[in-house]
Scaffold this motif. Structure first.
Motif, PDB file in Angstrom:
ATOM      1  N   ARG A 455       0.826  -1.404  -0.037  1.00  0.00           N
ATOM      2  CA  ARG A 455       0.063   0.017   0.061  1.00  0.00           C
ATOM      3  C   ARG A 455       0.861   1.170   0.088  1.00  0.00           C
ATOM      4  O   ARG A 455       0.453   2.277   0.306  1.00  0.00           O
ATOM      5  N   GLN A 456       2.101   1.114  -0.260  1.00  0.00           N
ATOM      6  CA  GLN A 456       2.826   2.358  -0.212  1.00  0.00           C
ATOM      7  C   GLN A 456       2.555   3.324  -1.137  1.00  0.00           C
ATOM      8  O   GLN A 456       2.713   4.671  -1.051  1.00  0.00           O
ATOM      9  N   GLY A 457       1.828   3.109  -2.179  1.00  0.00           N
ATOM     10  CA  GLY A 457       1.538   3.780  -3.232  1.00  0.00           C
ATOM     11  C   GLY A 457       0.430   4.847  -2.652  1.00  0.00           C
ATOM     12  O   GLY A 457       0.224   5.992  -3.253  1.00  0.00           O
ATOM     13  N   GLU A 458      -0.250   4.396  -1.473  1.00  0.00           N
ATOM     14  CA  GLU A 458      -1.375   5.321  -0.977  1.00  0.00           C
ATOM     15  C   GLU A 458      -0.725   6.473   0.119  1.00  0.00           C
ATOM     16  O   GLU A 458      -1.270   7.326   0.634  1.00  0.00           O
ATOM     17  N   MET A 459       0.755   6.132   0.389  1.00  0.00           N
ATOM     18  CA  MET A 459       1.253   7.187   1.343  1.00  0.00           C
ATOM     19  C   MET A 459       0.907   8.671   1.050  1.00  0.00           C
ATOM     20  O   MET A 459       1.317   9.034  -0.120  1.00  0.00           O
ATOM     21  N   ARG A 460       0.793   9.557   1.981  1.00  0.00           N
ATOM     22  CA  ARG A 460       0.535  10.798   1.462  1.00  0.00           C
ATOM     23  C   ARG A 460       1.903  11.642   2.107  1.00  0.00           C
ATOM     24  O   ARG A 460       2.514  11.449   3.315  1.00  0.00           O
ATOM     25  N   ALA A 461       2.565  12.548   1.224  1.00  0.00           N
ATOM     26  CA  ALA A 461       3.677  13.485   1.724  1.00  0.00           C
ATOM     27  C   ALA A 461       3.208  14.457   2.571  1.00  0.00           C
ATOM     28  O   ALA A 461       2.001  14.922   2.272  1.00  0.00           O
ATOM     29  N   GLN A 462       4.029  15.040   3.435  1.00  0.00           N
ATOM     30  CA  GLN A 462       3.742  16.615   3.983  1.00  0.00           C
ATOM     31  C   GLN A 462       4.349  17.680   2.916  1.00  0.00           C
ATOM     32  O   GLN A 462       5.188  18.529   3.381  1.00  0.00           O
ATOM     33  N   ALA A 463       3.566  17.352   1.905  1.00  0.00           N
ATOM     34  CA  ALA A 463       4.025  18.319   0.665  1.00  0.00           C
ATOM     35  C   ALA A 463       2.779  19.188   0.277  1.00  0.00           C
ATOM     36  O   ALA A 463       1.471  18.640   0.480  1.00  0.00           O
ATOM     37  N   TYR A 464       2.930  20.390   0.046  1.00  0.00           N
ATOM     38  CA  TYR A 464       1.963  21.287  -0.335  1.00  0.00           C
ATOM     39  C   TYR A 464       2.251  22.323  -1.491  1.00  0.00           C
ATOM     40  O   TYR A 464       3.252  22.613  -1.515  1.00  0.00           O
ATOM     41  N   ASP A 465       1.215  22.669  -2.364  1.00  0.00           N
ATOM     42  CA  ASP A 465       1.387  23.628  -3.406  1.00  0.00           C
ATOM     43  C   ASP A 465       0.364  24.658  -3.167  1.00  0.00           C
ATOM     44  O   ASP A 465      -0.582  24.630  -2.742  1.00  0.00           O
ATOM     45  N   LEU A 466       1.219  25.898  -3.272  1.00  0.00           N
ATOM     46  CA  LEU A 466      -0.004  27.154  -3.349  1.00  0.00           C
ATOM     47  C   LEU A 466      -0.407  27.545  -4.711  1.00  0.00           C
ATOM     48  O   LEU A 466       0.455  27.620  -5.643  1.00  0.00           O
ATOM     49  N   VAL A 467      -1.515  27.535  -4.725  1.00  0.00           N
ATOM     50  CA  VAL A 467      -2.242  27.565  -6.089  1.00  0.00           C
ATOM     51  C   VAL A 467      -3.011  28.880  -6.403  1.00  0.00           C
ATOM     52  O   VAL A 467      -3.793  29.450  -5.420  1.00  0.00           O
ATOM     53  N   LEU A 468      -2.695  29.825  -7.228  1.00  0.00           N
ATOM     54  CA  LEU A 468      -3.398  31.035  -7.523  1.00  0.00           C
ATOM     55  C   LEU A 468      -3.738  31.071  -8.902  1.00  0.00           C
ATOM     56  O   LEU A 468      -3.238  30.953  -9.953  1.00  0.00           O
ATOM     57  N   GLY A 470      -5.462  28.777 -10.933  1.00  0.00           N
ATOM     58  CA  GLY A 470      -4.935  27.846 -11.730  1.00  0.00           C
ATOM     59  C   GLY A 470      -3.551  27.499 -12.064  1.00  0.00           C
ATOM     60  O   GLY A 470      -3.254  26.739 -12.778  1.00  0.00           O
ATOM     61  N   PHE A 471      -2.580  28.498 -11.372  1.00  0.00           N
ATOM     62  CA  PHE A 471      -1.159  28.339 -11.348  1.00  0.00           C
ATOM     63  C   PHE A 471      -0.440  27.912 -10.205  1.00  0.00           C
ATOM     64  O   PHE A 471      -0.882  28.264  -9.091  1.00  0.00           O
ATOM     65  N   GLU A 472       0.450  27.261 -10.370  1.00  0.00           N
ATOM     66  CA  GLU A 472       1.326  26.658  -8.791  1.00  0.00           C
ATOM     67  C   GLU A 472       2.095  27.870  -8.636  1.00  0.00           C
ATOM     68  O   GLU A 472       2.826  28.391  -9.639  1.00  0.00           O
ATOM     69  N   ILE A 473       1.866  28.717  -7.552  1.00  0.00           N
ATOM     70  CA  ILE A 473       2.885  29.909  -7.333  1.00  0.00           C
ATOM     71  C   ILE A 473       3.728  29.449  -6.243  1.00  0.00           C
ATOM     72  O   ILE A 473       4.860  30.200  -5.975  1.00  0.00           O
ATOM     73  N   GLY A 474       3.650  28.183  -5.564  1.00  0.00           N
ATOM     74  CA  GLY A 474       4.447  27.893  -4.617  1.00  0.00           C
ATOM     75  C   GLY A 474       4.400  26.423  -4.274  1.00  0.00           C
ATOM     76  O   GLY A 474       3.526  25.765  -4.623  1.00  0.00           O
ATOM     77  N   GLY A 475       5.458  25.902  -3.838  1.00  0.00           N
ATOM     78  CA  GLY A 475       5.528  24.270  -3.431  1.00  0.00           C
ATOM     79  C   GLY A 475       6.443  24.117  -2.362  1.00  0.00           C
ATOM     80  O   GLY A 475       7.621  24.657  -2.342  1.00  0.00           O
TER      81      GLY A 475
END
Lengths: 577, 577
Positions: A455-468, A470-475
């Protein structure tokens, strides 16, 4: 003589005063024996009137477009009730004019700069930058830098510069290389990002770091990219994901308020990667408008339409009435984005016509009910493997936005977070698990136990993207600081200890000397400023950008160099030595 | 758990409160059954006491030097009268300890970091940066950036980024080259400074520009130099020299006040280049102490001592009593700096002994009177061509400073301007006139008429250097904006119009489209911060510097790269393809 004011700062307090102004002749007109000069500086334009009997007349008569002039005169402002909103509402009656410099006729009219070819604008960038759009965009960018600096300084962040000449690594994008003269046969790489250095600064105990960092990636420039770009880079120690997100929200709101006077509502909505993909077919959904996908997998399961009957996912997007031509165009978009085709239906009374209508007779009622499609409206379907299906339909959703200007009724700026990205991705080509951003991203604490399981494909990362919009403006992400977790991560992506050491050498050493919990983020500063200034390309918020061949058309870079220069740094043009 | 305070912010307001701290174990001691932990974060160090019956004891017992820990406990501060100024004046009685991360034993003791080899410090820079000296220096630097930003923003300056990948030019220092993959056989150069771009921004009408600019020069690194360094770069339109200088004075005073709490008296004294050379033998004189040269040319003219009798210049420097060995060492310095030798005299009663004493019998009295040399004191002479003589004696003056700590009694910081640099210099080697900084520096308006005359060597430039404690920390000029003056300048340095165009192409074009009067300056930001923080090398104010072979000993850059990488960018290591 000193100027007494910028033209844009002239106001009622200068009424009937003598002012000294300096700037460029934006336009000259002669009317009824008078000379009218529009004088421009970085703050705006003011109209200057030179009367035939003025001692300034002879010198004023020399002025042509883009001449540099110093003008002294009496400032007059019409009474408020008589102002028509034009330049004539305010004027300066010249008593003295001095030509400070002449100018050749510009190769394009500055106020038509938006209409001439971008190549011409870039070749004469110093003239293009005189246009009010460019002035506004770059001054706005400057304000944003100040706003960031004051906010982060007050929050205890230290601004620290990281190296520009660093080590080439096989990871990530292609490096720009710099031959070393003192170490012949060896090369520096220009930094793709300060990622490792900012983590080292946390290991060093700086606690909170930021930098407006110039970064370099030698990628093909098809998209709106530059070989070098600017990142607002940050890292914080002793934090969890919520701490990082909350601080970013306050920072971005501060920047919008200071720079645009715009109130950005906080907190920003958060959406998991899965939800973003499932509802909008994008990990950076444009949420200025709705048009969520409706899941109709179960409705079609085992049904008449064989293509959908056993599909993993069937998603539908509700569109307005579309012409056949529009549907064809949208199908092309769907195919370009990995779909086999774009099934569709048009609502007609209590049923459907067109497209796959002959297969949906039995489920017309629930389909209408679940999608809410209106009379004449269109349903657009994507089916198959979940990620492929939603990705293709996500592209169709954005085409619909552009076609019907769907974002126009939404907020001017919509900011959101996408969180819970997968920790690991399965790479079909190499049939191995790999990391999504970099191998130091920390998994969600609840999911660590899944490493190495099926089930390792289900693992969630503590990763985040900031979206403005419809554009990713930060990650960014929380980073791994626990050596045991790091070992599990390397094992999951098939790195032996030796392989990991070879790739990340000194950094893995550093991790063992007392690494605090830490995490950070990087903002795409060019893209953020592009969106804030309403520009359509990052080139509009960069003073001297490269074109899409990586060339500076003004400075004529890159260029051939003397062979002697190459010899000094120990390299030769390939095939020539 | 969240930390409730940085350790350095604990004060009386926390008395008897429970605090949560996070940081590194600076030291652990066990005493009388108790564990004492010095906990360090970027703000300082606090002592933590763990009692044997504390629930925190077992976990605290795991702690070793440089472990990362979270500690909760009661903060206690001794009554003011009982404080001894040590760590024990303040302490935290731990109730909970959590090891956040372990640490290997560092390769050197951090509090002895000043004593270990610099190579070792650079290899483990992430540990070296934990030392309080390095933390202080980099945090001071960060504060300076904020101070500069807030000041210049308030003064109407726009922060604008200029290109990092630009064109290689034959002028100035050696370029770092970057092969272009998209344009094989062509190269970018990393910018040596944003000089042309900032002038273009003035032509564009931005009026006031600044940038903390990364600059690159591929020079030999014998002195305290880095291949890349940081310049605080500025340019202003519609200004004269006094405007630039006055603004710099307010800016530097602001930075010193905000960063160090130090009041820098303004205006800064100004001295012409000729005066600086004539009195101190340096165009960046250290004015924390006196030791001006005394001119005794006329005294020796036609006299007994033949070597001085017909010299263009004879200068004398008054020194304390010197040993023979010290005189020999100073003579070595004089010779290294171009002198043939170092004549000397020791005052003895109303006359002199030693050195050239047998030649000065007749002029002893006026020599004592003019120099004011005291009993036992030494006179050191340089004679010959003016510039050579004063330069050599200037070096001797600095050696005397170091020998007798002459600057110790002066102000901590002495800032001054050196102005009126020569517009043109005669290059002995090529027997041609050349420019001192760059060919766009404007001459003094009163001197323009000297172009092309035999007195053109006397022309003063509108160029200025900012000098702090004997270091040049900034330099700039008013630029030529008048095409006629520019033509005269090119003519004076023997550039044909074609040659000028070939070297400065697009920039000369730009000058013709309406260039405002403008000027600017660039500060050597690394060097300024070195002086402000009292460090002895710019490497002490740069987070990750290169060593004197241009190498990053931690990241191991530069390094060999795969031939495939080189092939992609169209180059080969010389002699290998």
């Amino acid at each position: 003589m000193k100027r007494t004011a910028l033209v844009g700062h002239l106001d009622a307090s200068h009424q009937n005063q003598t002012v000294t102004l300096q700037g460029w002749v934006n336009r000259r007109r002669d009317l009824g024996g008078l000379i009218f000069i529009e004088l421009r500086d970085r703050s705006g334009i003011v109209q200057v009137q030179v009367e035939p009997d003025s001692p300034a007349f002879a010198e004023a008569d020399r002025l042509r477009a883009e001449y540099v002039a110093e003008i002294e005169g009496r400032f007059q402002m019409r009474p408020e009730a008589q102002r028509k909103g034009g330049l004539a509402d305010y004027e300066v009656i010249a008593s003295r004019v001095k030509v400070l410099n002449a100018a050749k006729t510009p190769p394009f009219e500055l106020d038509k700069g938006g209409e001439v070819s971008e190549d011409l604008r870039l070749k004469y960038r110093y003239l293009d930058l005189r246009r009010s759009d460019m002035q506004r965009a770059l001054l706005l960018r400057s304000k944003a830098v100040t706003a960031v600096t004051e906010f982060l300084d007050a929050e205890g962040f230290a601004q620290i510069e990281t190296p520009m000449l660093t080590k080439s690594t096989p990871e990530g994008a292609r490096d720009f290389l710099v031959p070393s003269r003192l170490n012949p046969g060896e090369f520096y790489a220009l930094p793709q990002s300060p990622q490792l250095f900012k983590q080292l600064l946390m290991i060093s105990g700086f606690d909170r770091y930021y930098q407006l960092a110039r970064c370099f990636r030698d990628e093909d420039l098809r998209a709106d990219r530059q070989p070098d770009f600017t990142q607002l880079d940050m890292e914080l120690s002793f934090v969890e994901q919520d701490d990082v997100l909350e601080l970013q929200e306050r920072l971005l709101a501060h920047v919008f308020k200071k720079v645009l006077g715009h109130d950005l509502p906080t907190p920003f909505p958060r959406m998991s990667y899965h939800e973003a993909m499932d509802l909008y077919g994008s990990d950076k959904p444009d949420l200025r408008f709705g048009s969520r996908f409706v899941d109709v997998t179960e409705l079609f399961r085992g049904g008449e339409f064989k293509a959908f009957a056993s599909a993993q996912t069937v998603k539908v997007l509700v569109a307005p009435e579309l012409t056949r031509k529009q549907i064809d165009e949208l199908e092309r978009v769907a195919k370009q984005n990995g779909a086999g085709g774009l099934a569709w239906l048009k609502r007609d009374g209590d049923g459907f016509t067109g497209g796959i209508s002959k297969f949906v007779g039995g489920i017309a009622a629930p389909l209408i009910e679940q999608t809410g499609v209106e009379q004449g409206g269109t349903l657009l379907f994507a089916a198959g493997e979940w990620k492929k299906a939603v990705t293709a339909l996500g592209a169709v959703r954005l085409s619909l936005r552009d076609l019907f200007d769907l974002a126009a009724d939404g907020p001017r700026f919509h900011v959101s977070w996408v969180v819970d990205f997968p920790q690991l991705e399965f790479d079909e080509e190499s049939q191995t698990w790999t990391y999504m951003h970099h191998p130091f991203t920390a998994p969600h604490p609840d999911d660590v136990a899944l490493f190495g399981t099926e089930r390792q494909g289900e693992m969630r990362a503590q990763a985040y993207d900031l979206v403005l919009n419809g554009f990713e403006i930060g990650g960014g992400s929380i980073r791994i600081h626990d050596p045991e977790v790091q070992a599990k991560m390397f094992s999951a992506i098939g790195f032996s200890e030796a392989a990991a050491r070879e790739k990340f050498g000194f950094f893995l050493d550093a991790l063992e000397y007392g690494t605090p919990p830490h995490g950070g983020i990087a903002w795409g500063f060019d893209r953020l400023l592009m969106l804030m200034s309403g520009a359509s390309s990052i080139r509009e918020v960069i003073a001297f950008p490269k074109n899409n061949r990586g060339a500076d058309l003004m400075a004529e870079a890159p260029s051939p160099v003397e062979d002697a220069q190459l010899a000094e740094v120990g390299v030769a043009v390939r095939g020539e030595n």
